[in-house]
Design a protein around this motif. Structure first.
Motif, PDB file in Angstrom:
ATOM      1  N   SER A  27      -3.865   7.804 -21.375  1.00 40.06           N
ATOM      2  CA  SER A  27      -4.305   9.111 -20.871  1.00 40.06           C
ATOM      3  C   SER A  27      -3.131  10.085 -20.733  1.00 40.06           C
ATOM      4  CB  SER A  27      -4.996   8.950 -19.513  1.00 40.06           C
ATOM      5  OG  SER A  27      -4.086   8.397 -18.560  1.00 40.06           O
ATOM      6  N   ALA A  37     -11.423  15.826 -25.836  1.00 40.23           N
ATOM      7  CA  ALA A  37     -11.062  14.753 -26.761  1.00 40.23           C
ATOM      8  C   ALA A  37     -11.901  14.905 -28.026  1.00 40.23           C
ATOM      9  CB  ALA A  37     -11.312  13.393 -26.111  1.00 40.23           C
ATOM     10  N   VAL A  52     -13.235  16.027 -21.474  1.00 39.74           N
ATOM     11  CA  VAL A  52     -12.781  14.905 -20.665  1.00 39.74           C
ATOM     12  C   VAL A  52     -13.143  15.193 -19.209  1.00 39.74           C
ATOM     13  CG1 VAL A  52     -10.817  13.533 -19.913  1.00 39.74           C
ATOM     14  CG2 VAL A  52     -10.913  14.391 -22.255  1.00 39.74           C
ATOM     15  N   TRP A  55      -9.525  11.395 -15.687  1.00 43.06           N
ATOM     16  CA  TRP A  55      -8.679  10.344 -16.243  1.00 43.06           C
ATOM     17  C   TRP A  55      -7.791   9.763 -15.158  1.00 43.06           C
ATOM     18  CZ3 TRP A  55      -8.152  15.540 -17.211  1.00 43.06           C
ATOM     19  CH2 TRP A  55      -6.968  16.153 -16.777  1.00 43.06           C
ATOM     20  N   THR A  87      -6.656  12.986 -27.966  1.00 41.06           N
ATOM     21  CA  THR A  87      -6.774  13.491 -26.602  1.00 41.06           C
ATOM     22  C   THR A  87      -5.726  14.570 -26.345  1.00 41.06           C
ATOM     23  OG1 THR A  87      -5.332  11.738 -25.757  1.00 41.06           O
ATOM     24  CG2 THR A  87      -7.710  11.333 -25.703  1.00 41.06           C
TER      25      THR A  87
END
Length: 246
Positions: A27, A37, A52, A55, A87
């Motif tokens: 992450s 992402a 996202v 995280w 990401t």
């Protein structure tokens, strides 16, 4: 931007046609709520851009809605399966723009990109009002999670099956009182109405367009701003409200 392999930890139905995908992996590229992402799905040429939700050191979590064959296939994947994902894409919300109390206004799956923003605002000592709008109670997501952060949360549904019947704009008057900055994510028509209704408050909106590459190369997701054409995937998806030409 980081390209890496992720292992599915869970892929659970949390609302009508809506899933939470928890992934184990790196992450480290994530910096702000509102980033997204780009997920590669076997059998489909283009990746699927998904916001996202949050995280941690273990991995990332995405909330997505099944709207086509790609996301339908994604929803059938089970724990242990591997996904190739980019990401850390895009520019997210800026929590530092709020000095005292923030207003977050979301529509549908738009409640996902602002969740980490809400966590960051609380961590920075800001107060927060949240309006979450859905079509029906069956589509509601993250309501309890926002409340657990300590936010003042109100829900609207088009059919009146949960919260206030109607659209998020019905609650803007009372919920915006005392707020010095707003953040919005959801259908474009909703965000346009929010930005126009809150003309006296600075704010940011997370735009959405169909994406090709997802990293600024193809210019397929261009939107209009006062600075000229801008790529939603690379220059956005979050833009200051005064920069957006609706």
């Amino acid at each position: 931007m980081l390209q890496s392999k992720y292992i599915i930890k869970s892929n659970a139905l949390i609302a009508d046609q809506t899933y939470r995908l928890d992934l184990l992996g790196d992450s480290g590229a994530m910096e702000r709520g509102g980033q997204f992402a780009d997920v590669a799905i076997d059998g489909f040429y283009l990746r699927r851009p998904l916001a996202v939700t949050e995280w941690n050191e273990e991995g990332i979590s995405l909330i997505y809605k099944v709207i086509g064959e790609g996301t339908r296939k994604l929803s059938s994947m089970t724990p242990g399966a591997e996904l190739d994902i980019l990401t850390g894409l895009g520019n997210g919300f800026d929590p530092l723009k709020c000095s005292k109390r923030a207003l977050i206004v979301c529509g549908g799956i738009g409640a996902s990109p602002t969740f980490t923003l809400a966590k960051d605002l609380i961590a920075a000592g800001r107060q927060m009002n949240v309006i979450l709008g859905f079509n029906s109670a069956e589509e509601c997501i993250l309501v309890d999670e926002y409340k657990a952060l300590g936010a003042k949360v109100e829900v609207t549904t088009v059919d009146g099956s949960a919260g206030t019947k109607g659209f998020v704009t019905a609650l803007l008057g009372g919920m915006s009182e005392g707020c010095d900055h707003f953040y919005t994510c959801g259908p474009k028509v909703m965000m346009k109405a929010v930005c126009e209704s809150l003309a006296d408050i600075d704010g940011e909106a997370s735009m959405e367009e169909r994406m090709g590459c997802g990293c600024g190369i193809c210019y397929g997701c261009t939107c209009h701003t006062t600075d000229g054409p801008a790529r939603v995937c690379a220059d956005g998806p979050v833009f200051p409200k005064d920069k957006i030409i609706w």
